[in-house]
Design an enzyme around this catalytic site. Structure first.
Site, PDB file in Angstrom:
ATOM      1  N   HIS A  20    -130.043 -11.085 -21.021  1.00 27.10           N
ATOM      2  CA  HIS A  20    -131.387 -11.676 -20.976  1.00 27.10           C
ATOM      3  C   HIS A  20    -132.198 -11.263 -22.197  1.00 27.10           C
ATOM      4  O   HIS A  20    -132.856 -10.219 -22.184  1.00 27.10           O
ATOM      5  CB  HIS A  20    -132.094 -11.220 -19.701  1.00 27.10           C
ATOM      6  CG  HIS A  20    -131.350 -11.575 -18.446  1.00 27.10           C
ATOM      7  ND1 HIS A  20    -130.231 -10.896 -18.030  1.00 27.10           N
ATOM      8  CD2 HIS A  20    -131.568 -12.557 -17.522  1.00 27.10           C
ATOM      9  CE1 HIS A  20    -129.788 -11.439 -16.900  1.00 27.10           C
ATOM     10  NE2 HIS A  20    -130.581 -12.441 -16.572  1.00 27.10           N
ATOM     11  N   HIS A  60    -133.707  -7.338 -15.291  1.00 26.67           N
ATOM     12  CA  HIS A  60    -132.888  -8.233 -16.129  1.00 26.67           C
ATOM     13  C   HIS A  60    -133.192  -8.013 -17.610  1.00 26.67           C
ATOM     14  O   HIS A  60    -132.356  -8.297 -18.454  1.00 26.67           O
ATOM     15  CB  HIS A  60    -133.096  -9.704 -15.732  1.00 26.67           C
ATOM     16  CG  HIS A  60    -134.510 -10.189 -15.872  1.00 26.67           C
ATOM     17  ND1 HIS A  60    -135.442 -10.049 -14.873  1.00 26.67           N
ATOM     18  CD2 HIS A  60    -135.154 -10.804 -16.893  1.00 26.67           C
ATOM     19  CE1 HIS A  60    -136.594 -10.576 -15.269  1.00 26.67           C
ATOM     20  NE2 HIS A  60    -136.443 -11.033 -16.497  1.00 26.67           N
ATOM     21  N   GLY A 109    -133.370  -4.620 -10.793  1.00 27.09           N
ATOM     22  CA  GLY A 109    -132.635  -5.875 -10.892  1.00 27.09           C
ATOM     23  C   GLY A 109    -133.084  -6.770  -9.745  1.00 27.09           C
ATOM     24  O   GLY A 109    -133.567  -7.875  -9.975  1.00 27.09           O
ATOM     25  N   LEU A 111    -135.699  -8.079  -7.913  1.00 25.76           N
ATOM     26  CA  LEU A 111    -137.097  -8.106  -8.340  1.00 25.76           C
ATOM     27  C   LEU A 111    -138.025  -7.535  -7.278  1.00 25.76           C
ATOM     28  O   LEU A 111    -137.812  -7.705  -6.085  1.00 25.76           O
ATOM     29  CB  LEU A 111    -137.496  -9.540  -8.704  1.00 25.76           C
ATOM     30  CG  LEU A 111    -136.821 -10.053  -9.982  1.00 25.76           C
ATOM     31  CD1 LEU A 111    -136.928 -11.582 -10.089  1.00 25.76           C
ATOM     32  CD2 LEU A 111    -137.425  -9.391 -11.217  1.00 25.76           C
ATOM     33  N   ASP A 146    -143.122 -11.933 -13.838  1.00 28.44           N
ATOM     34  CA  ASP A 146    -143.603 -12.912 -12.847  1.00 28.44           C
ATOM     35  C   ASP A 146    -142.831 -12.765 -11.546  1.00 28.44           C
ATOM     36  O   ASP A 146    -143.409 -12.775 -10.458  1.00 28.44           O
ATOM     37  CB  ASP A 146    -143.397 -14.345 -13.381  1.00 28.44           C
ATOM     38  CG  ASP A 146    -144.186 -14.613 -14.646  1.00 28.44           C
ATOM     39  OD1 ASP A 146    -145.421 -14.488 -14.612  1.00 28.44           O
ATOM     40  OD2 ASP A 146    -143.558 -14.944 -15.673  1.00 28.44           O
ATOM     41  N   ASN A 176    -145.701 -14.090 -18.906  1.00 29.83           N
ATOM     42  CA  ASN A 176    -145.198 -15.113 -19.838  1.00 29.83           C
ATOM     43  C   ASN A 176    -145.146 -16.509 -19.232  1.00 29.83           C
ATOM     44  O   ASN A 176    -144.791 -17.477 -19.903  1.00 29.83           O
ATOM     45  CB  ASN A 176    -143.834 -14.706 -20.415  1.00 29.83           C
ATOM     46  CG  ASN A 176    -142.747 -14.584 -19.350  1.00 29.83           C
ATOM     47  OD1 ASN A 176    -142.872 -15.123 -18.262  1.00 29.83           O
ATOM     48  ND2 ASN A 176    -141.680 -13.872 -19.676  1.00 29.83           N
ATOM     49  N   ILE A 178    -143.172 -17.966 -17.382  1.00 27.93           N
ATOM     50  CA  ILE A 178    -141.847 -18.609 -17.316  1.00 27.93           C
ATOM     51  C   ILE A 178    -140.954 -17.829 -16.363  1.00 27.93           C
ATOM     52  O   ILE A 178    -140.948 -16.598 -16.374  1.00 27.93           O
ATOM     53  CB  ILE A 178    -141.181 -18.624 -18.728  1.00 27.93           C
ATOM     54  CG1 ILE A 178    -141.938 -19.544 -19.684  1.00 27.93           C
ATOM     55  CG2 ILE A 178    -139.713 -19.025 -18.644  1.00 27.93           C
ATOM     56  CD1 ILE A 178    -141.763 -21.022 -19.437  1.00 27.93           C
ATOM     57  N   HIS A 250    -134.517 -17.053 -21.163  1.00 30.00           N
ATOM     58  CA  HIS A 250    -134.494 -16.036 -20.096  1.00 30.00           C
ATOM     59  C   HIS A 250    -133.158 -15.302 -19.977  1.00 30.00           C
ATOM     60  O   HIS A 250    -133.106 -14.089 -20.093  1.00 30.00           O
ATOM     61  CB  HIS A 250    -134.843 -16.660 -18.741  1.00 30.00           C
ATOM     62  CG  HIS A 250    -134.464 -15.798 -17.579  1.00 30.00           C
ATOM     63  ND1 HIS A 250    -135.267 -14.789 -17.116  1.00 30.00           N
ATOM     64  CD2 HIS A 250    -133.327 -15.753 -16.826  1.00 30.00           C
ATOM     65  CE1 HIS A 250    -134.649 -14.167 -16.112  1.00 30.00           C
ATOM     66  NE2 HIS A 250    -133.477 -14.738 -15.926  1.00 30.00           N
ATOM     67  N   SER A 373    -144.794   5.936  18.276  1.00 30.90           N
ATOM     68  CA  SER A 373    -143.525   5.456  18.818  1.00 30.90           C
ATOM     69  C   SER A 373    -142.327   6.109  18.141  1.00 30.90           C
ATOM     70  O   SER A 373    -141.286   6.303  18.752  1.00 30.90           O
ATOM     71  CB  SER A 373    -143.405   3.946  18.641  1.00 30.90           C
ATOM     72  OG  SER A 373    -144.437   3.287  19.333  1.00 30.90           O
ATOM     73  N   GLU A 400    -142.789  -2.107   5.965  1.00 25.90           N
ATOM     74  CA  GLU A 400    -141.497  -1.423   6.023  1.00 25.90           C
ATOM     75  C   GLU A 400    -140.762  -1.473   4.689  1.00 25.90           C
ATOM     76  O   GLU A 400    -140.156  -0.487   4.257  1.00 25.90           O
ATOM     77  CB  GLU A 400    -140.614  -2.032   7.121  1.00 25.90           C
ATOM     78  CG  GLU A 400    -141.163  -1.884   8.535  1.00 25.90           C
ATOM     79  CD  GLU A 400    -142.180  -2.961   8.903  1.00 25.90           C
ATOM     80  OE1 GLU A 400    -142.391  -3.897   8.093  1.00 25.90           O
ATOM     81  OE2 GLU A 400    -142.769  -2.875  10.004  1.00 25.90           O
ATOM     82  N   HIS A 462    -137.108  -7.366  19.547  1.00 31.02           N
ATOM     83  CA  HIS A 462    -137.226  -5.960  19.173  1.00 31.02           C
ATOM     84  C   HIS A 462    -135.953  -5.167  19.433  1.00 31.02           C
ATOM     85  O   HIS A 462    -135.896  -3.987  19.130  1.00 31.02           O
ATOM     86  CB  HIS A 462    -138.390  -5.323  19.941  1.00 31.02           C
ATOM     87  CG  HIS A 462    -139.731  -5.656  19.374  1.00 31.02           C
ATOM     88  ND1 HIS A 462    -140.131  -6.949  19.135  1.00 31.02           N
ATOM     89  CD2 HIS A 462    -140.754  -4.861  18.966  1.00 31.02           C
ATOM     90  CE1 HIS A 462    -141.353  -6.937  18.624  1.00 31.02           C
ATOM     91  NE2 HIS A 462    -141.752  -5.683  18.500  1.00 31.02           N
ATOM     92  N   ARG A 509    -135.495   5.025  22.670  1.00 31.07           N
ATOM     93  CA  ARG A 509    -136.817   5.068  23.301  1.00 31.07           C
ATOM     94  C   ARG A 509    -136.714   5.723  24.675  1.00 31.07           C
ATOM     95  O   ARG A 509    -137.622   6.425  25.104  1.00 31.07           O
ATOM     96  CB  ARG A 509    -137.356   3.647  23.468  1.00 31.07           C
ATOM     97  CG  ARG A 509    -138.632   3.598  24.300  1.00 31.07           C
ATOM     98  CD  ARG A 509    -139.181   2.184  24.447  1.00 31.07           C
ATOM     99  NE  ARG A 509    -140.453   2.250  25.145  1.00 31.07           N
ATOM    100  CZ  ARG A 509    -140.657   1.802  26.378  1.00 31.07           C
ATOM    101  NH1 ARG A 509    -139.677   1.233  27.042  1.00 31.07           N
ATOM    102  NH2 ARG A 509    -141.843   1.902  26.937  1.00 31.07           N
TER     103      ARG A 509
HETATM  104  C1  LIG Z   1    -134.891 -10.458  -5.472  1.00 29.81           C
HETATM  105  C2  LIG Z   1    -134.374 -11.238  -6.628  1.00 29.81           C
HETATM  106  N1  LIG Z   1    -134.272 -12.567  -6.518  1.00 29.81           N
HETATM  107  C3  LIG Z   1    -133.765 -13.291  -7.537  1.00 29.81           C
HETATM  108  C4  LIG Z   1    -133.322 -12.700  -8.673  1.00 29.81           C
HETATM  109  C5  LIG Z   1    -132.702 -13.511  -9.803  1.00 29.81           C
HETATM  110  N2  LIG Z   1    -133.643 -13.550 -10.934  1.00 29.81           N
HETATM  111  C6  LIG Z   1    -133.526 -12.730 -11.972  1.00 29.81           C
HETATM  112  S1  LIG Z   1    -134.816 -12.863 -13.032  1.00 29.81           S
HETATM  113  C7  LIG Z   1    -135.537 -14.052 -12.092  1.00 29.81           C
HETATM  114  C8  LIG Z   1    -136.868 -14.625 -12.426  1.00 29.81           C
HETATM  115  C9  LIG Z   1    -137.167 -14.648 -13.842  1.00 29.81           C
HETATM  116  O1  LIG Z   1    -138.531 -14.825 -14.068  1.00 29.81           O
HETATM  117  P1  LIG Z   1    -139.437 -13.616 -14.495  1.00 29.81           P
HETATM  118  O2  LIG Z   1    -139.394 -12.576 -13.461  1.00 29.81           O
HETATM  119  O3  LIG Z   1    -140.746 -14.180 -14.860  1.00 29.81           O
HETATM  120  O4  LIG Z   1    -138.712 -13.032 -15.765  1.00 29.81           O
HETATM  121  P2  LIG Z   1    -138.696 -13.655 -17.227  1.00 29.81           P
HETATM  122  O5  LIG Z   1    -137.834 -14.871 -17.176  1.00 29.81           O
HETATM  123  O6  LIG Z   1    -140.082 -13.960 -17.587  1.00 29.81           O
HETATM  124  O7  LIG Z   1    -138.091 -12.583 -18.058  1.00 29.81           O
HETATM  125  C10 LIG Z   1    -134.757 -14.338 -10.979  1.00 29.81           C
HETATM  126  C11 LIG Z   1    -135.094 -15.363  -9.965  1.00 29.81           C
HETATM  127  C12 LIG Z   1    -133.440 -11.290  -8.750  1.00 29.81           C
HETATM  128  N3  LIG Z   1    -133.045 -10.604  -9.808  1.00 29.81           N
HETATM  129  N4  LIG Z   1    -133.985 -10.594  -7.726  1.00 29.81           N
HETATM  130 MG   LIG Z   2    -141.688 -14.664 -16.510  1.00 34.40          MG
END
Ligand SMILES: Cc1ncc(C[n+]2csc(CCOP(=O)(O)OP(=O)(O)O)c2C)c(N)n1
Ligand SMILES: [Mg+2]
Length: 653
Positions: A20, A60, A109, A111, A146, A176, A178, A250, A373, A400, A462, A509
């Site tokens: 990336h 990434h 990784g 997100l 993002d 950014n 994007i 990306h 609890s 959680e 539950h 419980r």
């Molecule tokens: C929980 C999760 N869902 C999906 C992904 C796959 N994934 C990696 S980067 C990304 C989104 C990229 O957009 P952004 O976070 O804005 O990064 P940019 O492209 O601006 O570097 C996704 C969906 C991931 N890494 N983690």
């Molecule tokens: Mg982005």
């Protein structure tokens, strides 16, 4: 200097033909200002306890941090390692793995996890500063994308951080516009500045390519009495002639032509992986800033007095107070032998905690709004808050996922052993963070109560049925399901001693009889499974059970005896620890009885490992129901009679 990051990112991704480049190229200016002017660190000691923490939540963009570590002179991260980006055995895996690369604070990784880890790191910093004074005084920085901010977990993290006024937490948002599918406008229209402000943060928007603006914003953040978010407007793939500002930058190699164009745009005429000496020198000079800070810290450490220093060093090293823990275990077991407790294992856990928490001062408890609890708060514990950061009990709120990820950050920070509370059924809400704790090998302990249909009237929403199997499927996670007060204490001890793996304590419980009524210093649960009730003569049946079903198995053993069938009962508090026993020990515990019965108020998946494909299983095959617990056990056929009948039938009698 920022262009050095950009070039290394482009070149490493190109060489790997995967990766990336867009984020490192876009966030290079932000990272350069942060690392050369603000971040406190010393490449000579990546583990320096008082370093600032930097979390690349958008994992990434790993080439950003690898380039930084290389340029700053982290010894292990050589140019050769950058050339081996994403290759087997390199120190530069696809996404950052803190257990692989020195200088990385966490594994990211998935997100949203990183920003939530960072909240935990900032909490640990506050807590330890309150306990140890000026040897703990650092900030936590996050670079979030993002995607990080779109993930739900970020809301839990942000809300908690704002509430706790974690003023040394600073999030740099790589704004950014994007993501993978294209412009953010496809799926999002949140005003992130307003969102953070609503959660009690200070937030602003700046040009993420203007070094002065970046520096001004970070300097202001350092003086803030609240956590700070700086939305840095950046261009993904900055410098790339056609792919800038596009999702095309990306997640794939730019290609030779695009890279040539970027080199031209950036005024970077050097060949791949070559850093001109003046730029390299400037990076090394920036890295040298940390030396005097670390020396001054060492002076402060010396000045704090031998006892306190020893304690601080013990805690940061993750060593338990072994003697105190052993004494606490002795106290608990003697008390239970003297006056057995026929109580719920969640209450047994509270009983154990009353002695363990004072003995092990690094334990920091909590609950996701189920304190009463989960029984995770001892009488003496005070609540952790902005006003009372020394408090050892955290009210995480109904969060959680954020809780589990913050606990990972606390464990990664070091100096504390976080434990939590929620219902076992909500382990699903924590699962991504539990998985990462297991991957990273972090000691976090989750108390998860209401562990079966035995919770009763709250019903199938539950009542966990598949959760034990699902947790047992996670590598490097210890899933404990103790059967009585003694086993609970033993499982607590094992969880605390498990330095490099997380643990789940699945607790009931409902009340359960204390089966082990005489004093026994040995930790029998350490074997994962052991014979808790021997057979009269040669066993024809082995009954294997966990948690609340062990006492049912013991009852069934009596019913079988009355029917002339000799049975033994094996308690299986941890499949994982049992699996790790030497083969001879396992064979002995599994026994030679022709019939094996597994009993657990949950699904069978995973049990064949113990009872074999021919084994009989008494448990659940679907979801539970809403009714008193006793009625449910009868309704679903998990009773001593049903166990005895099943065993007799299998014996062919
Ligand atoms: C929980 C999760 N869902 C999906 C992904 C796959 N994934 C990696 S980067 C990304 C989104 C990229 O957009 P952004 O976070 O804005 O990064 P940019 O492209 O601006 O570097 C996704 C969906 C991931 N890494 N983690
Ligand atoms: Mg982005």
């Amino acid at each position: 200097m920022a262009n050095a990051i950009r070039a290394l990112a482009m070149d490493a991704v190109e060489q790997a033909k995967s990766g990336h480049p867009g984020l490192p190229m876009g966030a290079a200016d932000v990272a350069t200002v942060l690392f050369t002017r603000f971040l406190k660190f010393d490449p000579a000691d990546p583990q320096w306890p008082d370093r600032d923490r930097f979390v690349l939540s958008a994992g990434h963009g790993s080439m950003l941090i690898y380039a930084l570590l290389h340029l700053l002179g982290y010894e292990a991260v050589t140019l050769d390692q950058l050339k081996r980006f994403r290759q087997l055995g390199s120190l530069t895996p696809g996404h950052p793995e803190n257990f692989v690369t020195p200088g990385l604070e966490t594994t990211t990784g998935p997100l949203g996890q990183g920003i939530a880890n960072a909240v935990g790191m900032a909490m640990a910093e506050k807590h330890l500063a309150a306990q140890f004074g000026d040897v703990v005084d650092h900030r936590t920085y996050v670079l979030a994308s993002d995607g990080d901010l779109m993930e739900g977990i970020s809301q839990e993290a942000i809300a908690l951080a704002g509430h706790l006024k974690l003023d040394k937490l600073i999030v740099l948002f790589d704004d950014n516009g994007i993501s993978i599918d294209g412009p953010l406008s496809l799926a999002d229209s949140v005003d992130q500045v307003k969102r953070f402000e609503a959660a009690g943060w200070s937030a602003s928007r700046i040009d993420g390519h203007d070094p002065d603006a970046i520096a001004r914003a970070i300097a202001a953040a350092q003086d803030n009495d609240r956590p700070t978010m700086i939305a840095c407007k950046t261009h993904i793939g900055f410098g790339a002639p056609t792919k800038v500002d596009s999702e095309k930058a990306h997640g794939s190699a730019l290609g030779a032509e695009e890279i040539a164009g970027a080199r031209k745009n950036l005024g970077w005429p050097y060949p791949p992986f070559e850093i001109p000496s003046d730029v390299a020198d400037a990076w090394r000079a920036a890295a040298a800033r940390g030396k005097p800070a670390r020396a001054a810290w060492q002076q402060r450490l010396k000045a704090m007095g031998a006892d306190k220093r020893t304690e601080f060093e013990r805690r940061m090293a993750g060593d338990l107070p072994a003697d105190k823990l052993a004494a606490a275990m002795h106290t608990i077991k003697q008390a239970l032998a003297g006056a057995p407790k026929d109580i719920a294992t969640r209450a047994s856990s509270e009983f154990a905690l009353e002695t363990l928490v004072p003995a092990v001062p690094e334990m920091v408890g909590g609950s996701a709004d189920l304190t009463g609890s989960n029984n995770t708060r001892t009488k003496a514990m005070t609540a952790f808050s902005a006003a009372n950061p020394a408090g050892r009990f955290i009210h995480y709120g109904i969060r959680e996922h954020g809780m589990a990820a913050a606990m990972n950050g606390m464990a990664l920070h070091g100096g504390v052993i976080p434990y939590s509370g929620t219902f076992l059924v909500f382990s699903d809400y924590c699962r991504p963070a539990i998985r990462l704790a297991a991957l990273m090998g972090e000691r976090v302990i989750h108390v998860m109560t209401h562990d079966s249909i035995g919770l009763g009237e709250d019903g199938p929403t539950h009542q966990p049925v598949e959760h034990l199997a699902a947790l047992r499927a996670i590598p490097n996670l210890l899933t404990f399901r103790p059967c009585d007060a003694v086993e609970v204490a033993e499982c607590w001890e094992l969880a605390l001693q498990a330095r490099e793996r997380p643990s789940i304590l699945a607790l009931s419980r409902q009340n359960l009889p204390q089966l082990r009524r005489s004093f026994d210093a040995a930790n029998r649960c350490a074997a994962g499974a052991y014979e808790i009730a021997a057979a009269q003569g040669n066993a024809q049946v082995s009954l294997f059970a966990t948690g609340s079903e062990v006492s049912l198995a013991v009852e069934a053993q009596k019913l079988l005896a009355a029917r002339g069938v000799s049975a033994r009962v094996v308690s299986v508090p941890s499949f994982e620890l049992f699996r790790e026993q030497p083969e001879a020990a396992r064979t002995a515990v599994l026994g030679a009885a022709p019939v094996r019965v597994g009993i657990e108020a949950a699904v069978r998946q995973g049990w064949d490992e113990i009872i074999g494909p021919d084994g009989v299983f008494v448990g659940m095959t679907g979801f539970g129901a809403s009714a008193p617990a006793k009625d449910l056990y009868r309704h679903f056929g998990i009773t001593a009679e049903a166990i005895a009948d099943a065993a007799v039938k299998k014996l062919g009698r």
